[in-house]
Design an enzyme around this catalytic site. Structure first.
Site, PDB file in Angstrom:
ATOM      1  N   SER A  24      50.646  38.523  60.230  1.00 52.18           N
ATOM      2  CA  SER A  24      51.006  37.309  60.981  1.00 52.18           C
ATOM      3  C   SER A  24      49.962  36.214  60.783  1.00 52.18           C
ATOM      4  O   SER A  24      50.290  35.031  60.624  1.00 52.18           O
ATOM      5  CB  SER A  24      51.100  37.624  62.480  1.00 52.18           C
ATOM      6  OG  SER A  24      52.129  38.540  62.720  1.00 52.18           O
ATOM      7  N   ARG A  28      50.148  32.414  58.677  1.00 54.40           N
ATOM      8  CA  ARG A  28      49.831  31.160  59.375  1.00 54.40           C
ATOM      9  C   ARG A  28      48.646  30.447  58.729  1.00 54.40           C
ATOM     10  O   ARG A  28      48.590  29.210  58.702  1.00 54.40           O
ATOM     11  CB  ARG A  28      49.573  31.446  60.865  1.00 54.40           C
ATOM     12  CG  ARG A  28      50.873  31.777  61.620  1.00 54.40           C
ATOM     13  CD  ARG A  28      50.603  32.583  62.852  1.00 54.40           C
ATOM     14  NE  ARG A  28      51.760  32.742  63.743  1.00 54.40           N
ATOM     15  CZ  ARG A  28      52.688  33.702  63.626  1.00 54.40           C
ATOM     16  NH1 ARG A  28      52.622  34.578  62.639  1.00 54.40           N
ATOM     17  NH2 ARG A  28      53.670  33.780  64.501  1.00 54.40           N
ATOM     18  N   ARG A 123      69.532  38.512  58.717  1.00 55.21           N
ATOM     19  CA  ARG A 123      68.799  38.356  59.996  1.00 55.21           C
ATOM     20  C   ARG A 123      69.134  37.005  60.635  1.00 55.21           C
ATOM     21  O   ARG A 123      69.260  35.987  59.942  1.00 55.21           O
ATOM     22  CB  ARG A 123      67.287  38.509  59.758  1.00 55.21           C
ATOM     23  CG  ARG A 123      66.947  39.955  59.433  1.00 55.21           C
ATOM     24  CD  ARG A 123      65.480  40.160  59.166  1.00 55.21           C
ATOM     25  NE  ARG A 123      64.678  40.074  60.378  1.00 55.21           N
ATOM     26  CZ  ARG A 123      63.360  40.196  60.364  1.00 55.21           C
ATOM     27  NH1 ARG A 123      62.708  40.390  59.238  1.00 55.21           N
ATOM     28  NH2 ARG A 123      62.679  40.120  61.493  1.00 55.21           N
ATOM     29  N   SER A 168      60.413  36.053  71.256  1.00 59.95           N
ATOM     30  CA  SER A 168      60.104  35.952  69.822  1.00 59.95           C
ATOM     31  C   SER A 168      58.987  34.965  69.543  1.00 59.95           C
ATOM     32  O   SER A 168      59.101  33.767  69.809  1.00 59.95           O
ATOM     33  CB  SER A 168      61.351  35.521  69.051  1.00 59.95           C
ATOM     34  OG  SER A 168      60.996  35.150  67.746  1.00 59.95           O
ATOM     35  N   GLN A 170      58.172  34.208  66.556  1.00 57.76           N
ATOM     36  CA  GLN A 170      58.597  33.395  65.415  1.00 57.76           C
ATOM     37  C   GLN A 170      59.344  32.160  65.878  1.00 57.76           C
ATOM     38  O   GLN A 170      59.149  31.072  65.346  1.00 57.76           O
ATOM     39  CB  GLN A 170      59.483  34.236  64.480  1.00 57.76           C
ATOM     40  CG  GLN A 170      58.691  35.341  63.799  1.00 57.76           C
ATOM     41  CD  GLN A 170      59.540  36.269  62.966  1.00 57.76           C
ATOM     42  OE1 GLN A 170      60.764  36.109  62.886  1.00 57.76           O
ATOM     43  NE2 GLN A 170      58.904  37.252  62.352  1.00 57.76           N
ATOM     44  N   ASP A 316      56.400  45.827  66.963  1.00 54.50           N
ATOM     45  CA  ASP A 316      56.463  46.381  65.600  1.00 54.50           C
ATOM     46  C   ASP A 316      55.954  47.823  65.536  1.00 54.50           C
ATOM     47  O   ASP A 316      56.141  48.504  64.522  1.00 54.50           O
ATOM     48  CB  ASP A 316      55.657  45.505  64.637  1.00 54.50           C
ATOM     49  CG  ASP A 316      56.263  44.116  64.509  1.00 54.50           C
ATOM     50  OD1 ASP A 316      57.459  43.954  64.808  1.00 54.50           O
ATOM     51  OD2 ASP A 316      55.528  43.185  64.128  1.00 54.50           O
ATOM     52  N   ARG A 389      58.051  49.557  57.972  1.00 52.82           N
ATOM     53  CA  ARG A 389      57.521  50.292  59.144  1.00 52.82           C
ATOM     54  C   ARG A 389      58.228  51.644  59.312  1.00 52.82           C
ATOM     55  O   ARG A 389      57.634  52.600  59.793  1.00 52.82           O
ATOM     56  CB  ARG A 389      57.618  49.433  60.406  1.00 52.82           C
ATOM     57  CG  ARG A 389      56.915  48.085  60.225  1.00 52.82           C
ATOM     58  CD  ARG A 389      56.216  47.562  61.426  1.00 52.82           C
ATOM     59  NE  ARG A 389      55.715  46.218  61.144  1.00 52.82           N
ATOM     60  CZ  ARG A 389      54.525  45.941  60.609  1.00 52.82           C
ATOM     61  NH1 ARG A 389      53.676  46.904  60.322  1.00 52.82           N
ATOM     62  NH2 ARG A 389      54.152  44.705  60.357  1.00 52.82           N
TER      63      ARG A 389
HETATM   64  O1  SPQ Z   1      58.219  38.795  59.260  1.00 52.39           O
HETATM   65  P1  SPQ Z   1      59.053  39.889  59.823  1.00 52.39           P
HETATM   66  O2  SPQ Z   1      59.871  40.511  58.739  1.00 52.39           O
HETATM   67  O3  SPQ Z   1      59.917  39.444  60.970  1.00 52.39           O
HETATM   68  O4  SPQ Z   1      58.028  41.001  60.356  1.00 52.39           O
HETATM   69  C1  SPQ Z   1      57.934  41.861  61.499  1.00 52.39           C
HETATM   70  C2  SPQ Z   1      57.259  43.191  60.993  1.00 52.39           C
HETATM   71  O5  SPQ Z   1      57.576  44.290  61.437  1.00 52.39           O
HETATM   72  O6  SPQ Z   1      56.347  43.049  60.168  1.00 52.39           O
HETATM   73  C3  SPQ Z   1      59.262  42.157  62.206  1.00 52.39           C
HETATM   74  F1  SPQ Z   1      60.131  42.701  61.489  1.00 52.39           F
HETATM   75  O7  SPQ Z   1      56.994  41.337  62.447  1.00 52.39           O
HETATM   76  C4  SPQ Z   1      57.229  40.139  63.217  1.00 52.39           C
HETATM   77  C5  SPQ Z   1      57.245  40.508  64.687  1.00 52.39           C
HETATM   78  O8  SPQ Z   1      58.226  41.471  64.976  1.00 52.39           O
HETATM   79  C6  SPQ Z   1      56.109  39.166  62.923  1.00 52.39           C
HETATM   80  C7  SPQ Z   1      55.986  38.083  63.942  1.00 52.39           C
HETATM   81  C8  SPQ Z   1      55.138  36.904  63.657  1.00 52.39           C
HETATM   82  O9  SPQ Z   1      54.281  36.944  62.754  1.00 52.39           O
HETATM   83  O10 SPQ Z   1      55.313  35.891  64.371  1.00 52.39           O
HETATM   84  C9  SPQ Z   1      56.590  38.176  65.185  1.00 52.39           C
HETATM   85  C10 SPQ Z   1      57.481  39.289  65.565  1.00 52.39           C
HETATM   86  O11 SPQ Z   1      58.830  38.888  65.383  1.00 52.39           O
HETATM   87  P2  SPQ Z   1      59.641  38.089  66.533  1.00 52.39           P
HETATM   88  O12 SPQ Z   1      61.065  38.070  66.014  1.00 52.39           O
HETATM   89  O13 SPQ Z   1      59.492  38.927  67.748  1.00 52.39           O
HETATM   90  O14 SPQ Z   1      59.070  36.759  66.666  1.00 52.39           O
END
Ligand code: SPQ
Length: 430
Positions: A24, A28, A123, A168, A170, A316, A389
């Protein structure tokens, strides 16, 4: 697609190790370093497929980036220097890259097409597109405009006051990135606190971000200034070895320089509540992020309930926590984790399938699972579901299985932890 066979091993995990940089934070750091004016140096950058897609995306926008193993130098010239990419930008498997970049691309004065692999293509992107459209964005694509590939006609956005309907980081981050470039103030309100690397790193790059409980506000039209970022080890990668040491007899393992941001440390709290022997040492703060060493010993565990505010702090890690729970006394019940259904795969279905194949007693719930503990795991052939994972959870399960475990495909592991199998081999064979 490579099948991997894991033989039963009775050896405890011991000694010291490091896991690669946080995914993450690596994403960024590339994003904000590219948007900033001035030089940004990133050390311990995660050289995994997902983060390299983000790096290449910014090169395709015209940003000069040098990459030497885990050291990155970005010669940032600010967002006004970005150029319209001539070909579609590919994000592979990365939800983080696609969703955060939507917040940026919606604000840039040109047209971009983004796409990804078959998993990313299903997704949901509407969770980001809906608030961005409220800010004035023009985005269209498959699935009535909610699925990749997406076409983005960038324009000047305006700030909004948005209550997140999903837990989330993200979505929060995409809106904050758009808010940084928008007219006026943008405010996002979370359901529960999710990982806050965006807020911390924007501050390190010189932006003002106000956090008041679950409300985060950002004034638009702020400029970022290049800085240095040292990426901590990824606690989501460390989680596989934390659980391995907790469940394999005679283990005492120290994982050094792991990120301990409290929005990510739910796995440590869970292991403590289950009676696990886990300690933290050498704590320090670098660039707004908390680091430290984690030592785990094999322990006698008890089942617990995992729900509510802790879920975003360990989302995760749930597949590997489910494996942990198969070795605890009693029942572990995980709820409020409906977000698992929209990850790289449906992680509730995949976790239940892999652990059931290995002889665990586990039941799916709409928003989680129930794991009955104290189960001896057998061997078997398990599916990775093309999800890093799930694949790594299957590999760690083999450490306590009675017979050989065969993983159908290890290729997804490079999404977040390219050297995982080498690290596992070294710890179990040395
Ligand atoms: O990038 P991606 O594929 O969504 O990665 C995952 C992971 O397991 O590596 C989820 F599948 O992590 C996300 C996490 O679940 C990474 C993330 C971030 O860097 O902001 C936030 C989480 O997702 P979300 O949907 O809860 O915001």
């Amino acid at each position: 697609m490579t099948e991997v066979k894991f033989q039963p091993s009775t050896k405890g995990l011991s000694g010291e190790m490091e896991v690669p940089g946080d995914k993450s934070i690596s994403h960024r750091a590339i994003m904000f370093g590219s948007m900033a004016t001035g030089t940004t140096k990133i050390t311990n950058f995660l050289q995994s497929d997902d983060c390299l897609h983000t790096l290449e995306a910014f090169r395709s926008l015209g940003v000069a980036i040098e990459h030497q193993e885990s050291s990155i130098t970005i010669y940032g010239k600010g967002i006004d220097s970005f150029k319209e990419p001539t070909v579609p930008v590919y994000f592979g498997n990365s939800g983080t890259a696609a969703r955060l970049m939507l917040g940026l691309l919606a604000s840039l004065p040109f047209y971009t097409v983004i796409h990804g692999d078959p998993h990313l293509t299903i997704r949901p992107m509407d969770r980001v597109i809906i608030p961005l459209k409220e800010m004035g964005a023009s985005i269209d694509g498959r699935g009535e405009g909610s699925l990749l590939p997406l076409g983005i006609r960038g324009r000047q956005l305006k700030g909004i006051d948005y209550i997140l309907p999903v837990k989330s980081a993200q979505v929060k981050s995409a809106i904050l990135i758009a808010g940084l470039l928008a007219d006026g103030v943008t405010k996002v309100t979370e359901i529960d606190t999710s990982r806050d690397h965006t807020e911390r790193m924007l501050t390190a790059f010189g932006a003002e971000v106000h956090v008041d409980g679950l409300e985060i506000s950002i004034q638009g039209k702020q400029k970022l200034t290049g800085t240095n970022v040292h990426v901590p080890g990824d606690i989501s990668s460390a989680a596989f070895f934390i659980v391995a040491a907790a469940i394999v007899p005679n283990s005492t393992l120290t994982i050094k320089n792991v990120g301990l941001n409290e929005t990510r440390t739910g796995i440590i709290d869970v292991l403590q509540q289950m009676g696990g022997n886990i300690t933290i040492s050498n704590e320090q703060m670098i660039g707004g992020e908390h680091f430290g060493d984690i030592t785990v010993k094999h322990s006698h565990l008890r089942g617990i309930e995992i729900n509510g505010k802790i879920i975003p702090r360990l989302i995760d890690e749930i597949p590997i926590i489910a494996l942990l729970a198969t070795q605890a006394d009693g029942k572990t019940v995980i709820t409020d984790a409906e977000e698992l259904r929209v990850k790289e795969t449906d992680r509730i279905e995949a976790t239940v399938d892999v652990l059931t194949t290995l002889g665990a007693k586990i039941e799916p719930l709409e928003d989680g699972m129930i794991i009955h503990g104290n189960t001896n795991l057998s061997g078997g052939k398990v599916k990775s579901y093309s999800d890093h994972r799930i694949a790594m959870m299957g590999a760690i399960a083999s450490l306590i299985a009675k017979e050989e475990v065969i993983l159908d495909d290890d290729s997804s592991i490079s999404v977040s932890y390219p050297n995982f199998l080498e690290d596992l081999h070294q710890l179990t064979q040395s």
